[in-house]
Motif scaffolding. Structure first.
Motif, PDB file in Angstrom:
ATOM      1  N   GLN A 161       0.798  -1.217   0.000  1.00  0.00           N
ATOM      2  CA  GLN A 161       0.000   0.000   0.000  1.00  0.00           C
ATOM      3  C   GLN A 161       0.838   1.277   0.000  1.00  0.00           C
ATOM      4  O   GLN A 161       0.473   2.260  -0.617  1.00  0.00           O
ATOM      5  CB  GLN A 161      -0.898  -0.021   1.229  1.00  0.00           C
ATOM      6  N   HIS A 185       1.659 -13.309 -12.086  1.00  0.00           N
ATOM      7  CA  HIS A 185       0.679 -12.731 -11.155  1.00  0.00           C
ATOM      8  C   HIS A 185       1.078 -11.339 -10.642  1.00  0.00           C
ATOM      9  O   HIS A 185       2.250 -11.062 -10.419  1.00  0.00           O
ATOM     10  CB  HIS A 185       0.492 -13.660  -9.943  1.00  0.00           C
ATOM     11  N   LEU A 186       0.079 -10.521 -10.491  1.00  0.00           N
ATOM     12  CA  LEU A 186       0.280  -9.184  -9.924  1.00  0.00           C
ATOM     13  C   LEU A 186      -0.624  -9.030  -8.711  1.00  0.00           C
ATOM     14  O   LEU A 186      -1.791  -9.398  -8.753  1.00  0.00           O
ATOM     15  CB  LEU A 186      -0.119  -8.102 -10.936  1.00  0.00           C
ATOM     16  N   GLU A 187      -0.065  -8.506  -7.652  1.00  0.00           N
ATOM     17  CA  GLU A 187      -0.863  -8.201  -6.466  1.00  0.00           C
ATOM     18  C   GLU A 187      -0.598  -6.747  -6.126  1.00  0.00           C
ATOM     19  O   GLU A 187       0.490  -6.410  -5.669  1.00  0.00           O
ATOM     20  CB  GLU A 187      -0.325  -9.024  -5.293  1.00  0.00           C
ATOM     21  N   ILE A 188      -1.575  -5.911  -6.320  1.00  0.00           N
ATOM     22  CA  ILE A 188      -1.320  -4.476  -6.217  1.00  0.00           C
ATOM     23  C   ILE A 188      -2.195  -3.851  -5.137  1.00  0.00           C
ATOM     24  O   ILE A 188      -3.415  -3.957  -5.184  1.00  0.00           O
ATOM     25  CB  ILE A 188      -1.628  -3.769  -7.567  1.00  0.00           C
ATOM     26  N   TYR A 189      -1.556  -3.211  -4.180  1.00  0.00           N
ATOM     27  CA  TYR A 189      -2.300  -2.543  -3.105  1.00  0.00           C
ATOM     28  C   TYR A 189      -2.074  -1.028  -3.088  1.00  0.00           C
ATOM     29  O   TYR A 189      -2.515  -0.355  -2.182  1.00  0.00           O
ATOM     30  CB  TYR A 189      -1.907  -3.128  -1.747  1.00  0.00           C
ATOM     31  N   ALA A 190      -1.339  -0.518  -4.060  1.00  0.00           N
ATOM     32  CA  ALA A 190      -1.096   0.931  -4.130  1.00  0.00           C
ATOM     33  C   ALA A 190      -1.693   1.415  -5.435  1.00  0.00           C
ATOM     34  O   ALA A 190      -1.784   0.662  -6.404  1.00  0.00           O
ATOM     35  CB  ALA A 190       0.399   1.214  -4.099  1.00  0.00           C
ATOM     36  N   ASP A 191      -2.127   2.668  -5.475  1.00  0.00           N
ATOM     37  CA  ASP A 191      -2.817   3.094  -6.693  1.00  0.00           C
ATOM     38  C   ASP A 191      -1.947   3.844  -7.675  1.00  0.00           C
ATOM     39  O   ASP A 191      -2.187   3.794  -8.871  1.00  0.00           O
ATOM     40  CB  ASP A 191      -4.069   3.912  -6.357  1.00  0.00           C
ATOM     41  N   GLN A 229     -11.119  -5.457  -2.537  1.00  0.00           N
ATOM     42  CA  GLN A 229     -10.116  -6.270  -3.220  1.00  0.00           C
ATOM     43  C   GLN A 229     -10.760  -6.864  -4.459  1.00  0.00           C
ATOM     44  O   GLN A 229     -11.835  -7.438  -4.386  1.00  0.00           O
ATOM     45  CB  GLN A 229      -9.617  -7.404  -2.305  1.00  0.00           C
ATOM     46  N   LEU A 265      -7.279   1.318 -10.348  1.00  0.00           N
ATOM     47  CA  LEU A 265      -7.379   1.550  -8.908  1.00  0.00           C
ATOM     48  C   LEU A 265      -7.853   2.964  -8.650  1.00  0.00           C
ATOM     49  O   LEU A 265      -7.306   3.917  -9.199  1.00  0.00           O
ATOM     50  CB  LEU A 265      -6.013   1.339  -8.256  1.00  0.00           C
ATOM     51  N   LYS A 290      -6.342   2.451  -0.790  1.00  0.00           N
ATOM     52  CA  LYS A 290      -6.622   1.466   0.248  1.00  0.00           C
ATOM     53  C   LYS A 290      -7.146   0.161  -0.357  1.00  0.00           C
ATOM     54  O   LYS A 290      -7.478  -0.765   0.350  1.00  0.00           O
ATOM     55  CB  LYS A 290      -7.678   2.000   1.220  1.00  0.00           C
ATOM     56  N   CYS A 291      -7.272   0.142  -1.670  1.00  0.00           N
ATOM     57  CA  CYS A 291      -7.870  -1.031  -2.300  1.00  0.00           C
ATOM     58  C   CYS A 291      -6.777  -1.847  -3.000  1.00  0.00           C
ATOM     59  O   CYS A 291      -5.639  -1.421  -3.119  1.00  0.00           O
ATOM     60  CB  CYS A 291      -8.931  -0.600  -3.307  1.00  0.00           C
ATOM     61  N   GLY A 292      -7.154  -3.038  -3.442  1.00  0.00           N
ATOM     62  CA  GLY A 292      -6.187  -3.897  -4.107  1.00  0.00           C
ATOM     63  C   GLY A 292      -6.713  -4.385  -5.442  1.00  0.00           C
ATOM     64  O   GLY A 292      -7.917  -4.556  -5.627  1.00  0.00           O
ATOM     65  N   ALA A 293      -5.797  -4.578  -6.386  1.00  0.00           N
ATOM     66  CA  ALA A 293      -6.170  -5.115  -7.701  1.00  0.00           C
ATOM     67  C   ALA A 293      -5.170  -6.195  -8.049  1.00  0.00           C
ATOM     68  O   ALA A 293      -3.967  -5.936  -8.060  1.00  0.00           O
ATOM     69  CB  ALA A 293      -6.142  -4.017  -8.753  1.00  0.00           C
ATOM     70  N   HIS A 294      -5.653  -7.394  -8.281  1.00  0.00           N
ATOM     71  CA  HIS A 294      -4.750  -8.524  -8.453  1.00  0.00           C
ATOM     72  C   HIS A 294      -5.076  -9.297  -9.720  1.00  0.00           C
ATOM     73  O   HIS A 294      -6.223  -9.348 -10.142  1.00  0.00           O
ATOM     74  CB  HIS A 294      -4.837  -9.442  -7.238  1.00  0.00           C
TER      75      HIS A 294
END
Lengths: 455, 484, 251
Positions: free
Chosen positions: A339, A366-372, B370, B396, B400-404
């Motif tokens: 984040q 795979h991508l895991e994204i919590y920041a914008d 999420q 996004l 505070k949110c997530g994109a996977h």
């Protein structure tokens, strides 16, 4: 009896011997790792990370383990020329199976700059206790992989490199892992590399297998790259079909550091490459790449995890596979952006060519994204050589097999371009060419070498 | 058409929140909460089912008992108490209303309020609707007109009675009872749903549509949809869902099975707007759905979904491309806000030769939600010349949110060409400023840009749904622009 | 129309504008010229309220109102239009949808009802004539896949749609061939009246052959260092900026 049990019993019986043959931090971490291993066991195909590679069964056969640290009666320096990259500095170190070889030195080796330490990890754990204690096990600490715990439980020795603050290594160091034995052998080896703030170093970490035996190597390499430091790590594999090579690289990148990891798998049996990189400071850069050229029943599985904990960092990831015969390629790449890691830039690419009916490719980008505020892209393709391109070359008079080979060279070229040591790049190119020409045999014994096979 | 469409989008939007959150006060027939063999016998008995169906259910139940809820990385599924759920709830009305006069006026009002016209005079000309409240089908419109073409469109309970051979032949043929935890549960307790049969060579003259409504409290909805498109036929099918706003979670575990025979084509569109829970993440529908279609030679199946609702969405509409030259498509927009979780994607299983698949997924996350794409493309050794292209983009809104993105590609054939591309981005400051400079407010700019971003998917929806879907996107994302 | 007093502005903590003073009266055309990096584009961004910039001092009075701190959409609705040097692409958002939203927001600000669809489309058709944009434009996404010339014509088209009181043309000539330049300039001239004003920001003289300024300013190192009539532009074309730099830096 489960696969794990024989090793659990082995440790219980020989814990004292193992400690005796090792030192310091390696011993300090052992007991806790053993307990974790006893609980976790080896990963299975039910684990998301090992969906395509059954690593537990690789540990099932009855291997010899050199717990007593008995000397292998070889002097690798006598044939150092075979493993040394032609034209490159002769600062070369050997790990024979899992023992650092320090009975002799390479004659006329280039001098090490002041303060640089390159030696056995066991020795370093005793003589440079503060450095080893500070770093050993710290990069791998969050691993949930039982085979890493296995390594920590059994590892007695390995290679240690320390480059102090601001020191720039003037040449690359070569570390050669040599698998050689008169029985089936399991080698558990541990490396620790510490590049302090502002320092620079390059390491060529290669593995070769001699003799006609089953080998299993389970190596863990922890790498710390300090603030503003630069580090390049080349992992070269030229082994044989009955080699199982399990490699774990854990890397910690501090602020403004710049690191390159390039994994070049040219000839192997079953290879599993794990790479985990953690960005611990802002504005660092990682180039993470690799290629695997597989035929026969070769199996190459790469699992990379890049954690962007801090903002402003960049990851460029590129893996390429060329699969022929009945070979299997697997690529799992995860890029995680936490984040707080705003302004992250990450690109992940995996491209694969299947040349035969029975080749298999599994890819999971795979991508895991919590920041914008990030730019994250990934792409993966599985396909063949382009027929239009083949035709174009043929229309200019180039025979089909040559045309195909040219296109395969072109396909892996961008990974080769990420080899920043010209001598190594040349050597790899030559090996790639021989591999594509079918001149490197997976059954070839005793002539493993960096420059080429005997043919 | 594009302009006309756009006109509607620009309609001023009231500052509305979830507007389908009302409940209907209607006499409901329940089976007490809890699940065991007796519950299943009771459901089967209430529905007057033949023995083979009861056996199908019991077999599924016994498989389900041995299964565990899926635990997947990056998806937080809460443990549910399956004994606290009611497995059957039906609005009390005379059996099988023959005319509208026999339908409870409260029910008519409910569907009217939802904008689902089931009274003949208000019906869309080009659409037939099967309206389902809780466990039973309330009313199917336009049946006679369809019957003239030989098309069967009715509730699955009716189909079991009137077309037992068809149902028996196809039920569970694409999604076996033991396929997964939720599919097994559905197979054991499914109460109603829609059945469609399009005969050989018939192009269905209107859109068919199911409208699902959960009303009863503490009740699971387990509907089952079975669509059979015979050779060279065509049908476009739409599905819409809403539920009242309740503080308790509501479970929805559905199955959709589609059989697309030789040279037939089925388009299946969903606008899923189950109650998503409140801003603090309280309540909402758990939406666990198994959707799968089987394509025979030269057949085509196209899934389009707009997912804006539900506290948790777990669904992967899939295509089994068994026939040579068959085509599978998946177009998805998933929007999550507040504490929603969406885990959605598709499976494209290439078995036949020259099969093609196309995946286009657009995820939009806001608040603390999420949003994951999870998809599999598998090319089997026999599937020569298979082609797949996947595009999975994430947007996004807020930090505070997530994109996977979790794609899986299993390729067992050297003639396959499989490509996957994904991007993750946010609305750029430059785009926002450009809109602002033209006098467009932040809220409107976000909704414009998001709709533009999702356009490729929205364009695949039938007209009436497209407009509704665009409005839904805007409502789902109200007031997120200040974060971004 | 516009009065800028002692305007200072930063981006990322770096001061770019260091005390701008500028007055534009109704019906006037001003040209702002200057070497690269002098702050020309910053000035246009700051007037239009771009949040990337921070105003540390000074006032921007537009028709009697200080617009410093006003949101960019309100500045737009007050009647300030910026033709961007690099118009941004917004994928999937059609021009017609975009413009309709903008026009109706402007109308709402003035207390007017939204324009019915048919009238709006008629308005679009009329205004497109100004810059010879073709009809397919309406269905294309905002600036996506537009050529350099199309993007700039699209900017002037939007200007025609929104009928601003003050138009700022930021390097509108860059990337244009001579035909496109003529079309764009004709569009601007057709929209000119005694009630509206224009600021032309440019590096070169050539646009000023078509859009003739009443007053020419030279911006250098964040300040207006010279103001004169249109002959100044010709002088700059001939002699470059070095003599001005010398004059200023020599002081």
């Amino acid at each position: 009896m489960s696969v794990e049990e024989q090793y659990i019993n082995l440790y219980k019986q020989h814990a004292d011997t193992i400690e005796k043959n090792s030192a310091g931090a390696l011993n300090d971490a052992r007991k806790a790792a053993f307990e974790r291993f006893s609980k976790r066991g080896f990963p299975t195909k039910k684990d998301e990370e090992y969906l395509y590679t059954d690593i537990a069964s690789s540990f099932a056969p009855d291997y010899g383990m050199n717990i007593n640290a008995v000397d292998f009666n070889v002097n690798p320096y006598s044939s150092a020329h075979k493993y040394s990259v032609p034209g490159l500095s002769n600062r070369i170190y050997f790990v024979v199976n899992d023992q650092f070889y320090d009975k002799e030195q390479q004659p006329k080796a280039a001098p090490l700059p002041d303060g640089v330490i390159a030696c056995s990890l066991k020795k370093a754990a005793a003589e440079h206790k503060d450095i080893v204690d500070k770093h050993y096990g710290k990069a791998a600490k969050d691993s949930k992989d039982g085979s890493v715990d296995f390594n920590t439980t059994f590892a007695e020795d390995g290679f240690f490199l320390y480059v102090p603050k601001g020191v720039k290594m003037p040449y690359p160091i070569q570390l050669v892992n040599l698998m050689t034995s008169s029985i089936d052998q399991l080698a558990t080896c541990r490396n620790l590399i510490v590049i302090e703030d502002g320092a620079e170093a390059k390491l060529i970490d290669s593995i070769f297998a001699q003799n006609d035996h089953k080998f299993l190597a389970n190596r863990v390499t922890e790498i710390f790259v300090g603030k503003g430091a630069k580090y390049e790590h080349y992992k070269v594999e030229n082994t044989r079909s009955d080699m199982t090579n399990l490699s774990h690289i854990f890397m910690e990148l501090d602020e403004n550091s710049d690191a390159l990891v390039n994994e070049l798998t040219l000839q192997n049996g079953l290879t599993r490459n794990n790479v985990e990189v953690n960005f611990r400071g802002k504005n660092a850069n990682l180039d993470l790449c690799g290629m695997a050229i597989c035929d026969g029943e070769q199996h190459t599985d790469t699992d990379t995890l890049v954690n962007h904990w801090e903002g402003g960092c960049t990851t460029n990831e590129l893996y390429k596979y060329v699969l022929d015969g009945k070979s299997t390629g697997c690529f799992s790449g995860t890029i995680m952006v936490a984040q707080d890691a705003q302004k992250t830039k990450a690109i992940q690419t995996n491209k694969n060519i299947c040349l035969s009916k029975e080749a298999r490719m599994y890819t999971r980008p795979h991508l895991e994204i919590y920041a914008d505020d990030v730019i994250c892209n990934h792409g993966a393709t599985v396909g063949q050589l382009n027929n239009d391109e083949i035709f174009y070359l043929r229309s200019r008079g180039i025979p089909e097999p040559v045309a195909k080979m040219l296109l395969m060279f072109a396909f892996v070229n961008d990974v080769e371009e990420k080899i920043m040591i010209p001598e190594l790049k040349d050597a790899i190119r030559m090996m790639v060419e021989r591999k594509f020409r079918g001149e490197i045999e997976s059954t070839c014994k005793g002539c493993a070498s960096i420059s080429a096979c005997h043919s | 058409m594009a302009e006309n469409n756009d006109d509607k989008i620009i309609e001023e939007l009231a500052n509305e929140e979830y507007k389908y959150g009302f409940t209907t006060d209607i006499d409901t027939d329940y089976i007490p909460a809890g699940l065991n063999e007796d519950t299943i016998r009771l459901i089967s008995e209430k529905k007057g089912e033949p023995d083979w169906l009861l056996e199908f259910r019991l077999k599924a139940y016994n498989q389900w008992k041995k299964m565990e809820m899926p635990h997947w990385p990056h998806l937080d599924l809460p443990e549910l108490d399956y004994q606290a759920i009611k497995y059957y709830a039906a609005p009390k009305q005379k059996k099988g209303p023959e005319s509208l006069d026999e339908v409870d006026p409260e029910l008519l009002k409910t569907f009217d309020k939802l904008g689902i016209p089931i009274e003949e005079q208000k019906m869309h000309v080009g659409m037939a609707v099967d309206a389902i409240m809780d466990s039973v089908s309330v009313k199917t419109t336009n049946k006679e007109k369809l019957a003239a073409e030989g098309i069967i469109f009715c509730s699955i309970s009716e189909a079991v009675k009137n077309y037992p051979d068809l149902v028996k032949k196809y039920l569970g043929s694409v999604v076996p009872a033991g396929d997964n935890f939720f599919a097994a549960l559905n197979s054991a307790v499914f109460s109603d749903g829609s059945f469609v049969y399009i005969p050989k060579g018939v192009r269905c003259p209107m859109e068919l549509s199911s409208y699902f409504r959960i009303n009863a409290i503490n009740t699971g909805q387990f509907e089952r949809t079975l669509i059979v498109a015979d050779d060279e036929s065509y049908v476009s099918y739409l599905e819409g869902c809403t539920a009242p706003a309740r503080d308790e979670y509501q479970l929805h575990a559905a199955i959709v099975e589609i059989i697309v025979n030789d040279r037939a084509e089925v388009k299946y569109s969903t606008v899923q707007n189950w109650y998503p829970g409140d801003k603090q993440g309280k309540g909402g529908v758990y939406n666990f759905v198994t959707k799968r279609g089987l394509c025979k030679d030269d057949a085509k199946l196209s899934w389009t979904q707009v997912e804006t609702g539900s506290a948790i969405t777990w669904k992967y509409p899939s295509c089994v491309l068994k026939g040579d030259n068959s085509v599978g498509e998946f177009y998805s927009v998933a929007v999550t806000n507040n504490y929603q979780q969406a885990d959605t994607g598709t499976k494209m299983i290439h078995l036949g030769k020259n099969t093609r698949s196309h995946i286009c997924s657009k995820g939009i996350s806001a608040g603390r939600s999420q949003n994951s794409y999870r998809g599999l493309v598998r090319v089997s050794p026999e599937a020569d010349n298979a082609r797949n292209f996947s595009q999975c983009d994430s947007l996004l809104l807020g930090d505070k949110c997530g994109a996977h993105t979790f794609p899986y590609m299993d390729i067992h054939n050297d003639t396959a060409v499989v490509e996957h591309e994904a991007t993750t981005s946010k609305i750029s400051d430059e785009q926002m400023f450009y809109c602002n400079q033209r006098g467009i407010s932040n809220n409107n700019a976000v909704s414009l840009i998001v709709n533009g971003y999702a356009k490729e998917v929205l364009n695949k929806l039938p007209m009436e749904f497209a407009v509704e879907a665009q409005r839904l996107l805007e409502i789902s994302l109200e007031n997120t622009s200040s974060v971004g | 129309m516009l009065e800028i007093k002692n305007l200072h502005a930063n981006i990322n903590g770096k001061e770019i504008l260091k005390g701008i003073k500028l007055t534009v009266n109704d019906g006037e055309v001003h040209a702002i010229m200057g070497p690269n990096g002098s702050g020309k584009s910053t000035l246009s961004s700051v007037i239009t309220g771009n949040p990337a910039y921070e105003i540390t001092e000074g006032e921007i009075i537009f028709n009697g109102k200080n617009i410093v701190g006003m949101s960019p959409e309100d500045i737009s609705r007050e009647g300030v239009f910026l033709s961007f040097q690099y118009p941004v692409e917004i994928p999937g958002v059609s021009m017609v949808n975009f413009m309709r939203t903008a026009v109706n927001e402007h109308r709402k600000y003035k207390g007017l009802d939204p324009l019915p669809a048919s009238e709006f489309l008629k308005l679009m058709r009329e205004k497109k004539e100004y810059v010879e944009l073709d009809n397919k434009l309406a269905n294309r996404s905002v600036n996506e896949g537009f050529s350099g010339g199309e993007k700039k014509r699209n900017e002037i088209f939007q200007m025609a749609m929104l009928e601003p009181k003050l138009s700022i043309l930021d390097e509108t000539d860059s990337g244009l061939d001579i035909d496109a330049l003529r079309i764009v300039a004709n569009g601007v001239n057709k929209l000119k009246s005694k009630d509206n004003s224009t600021i032309v920001i440019t590096h070169y003289q050539r646009l000023l052959d078509y859009i003739v300024p009443d007053i020419v300013h030279v911006l250098y190192k964040g300040r207006i260092v010279k103001t004169a009539g249109k002959e100044l532009a010709l002088e700059l074309e001939e002699k470059g900026y070095d003599w001005i730099k010398k004059e200023v830096d020599g002081e």
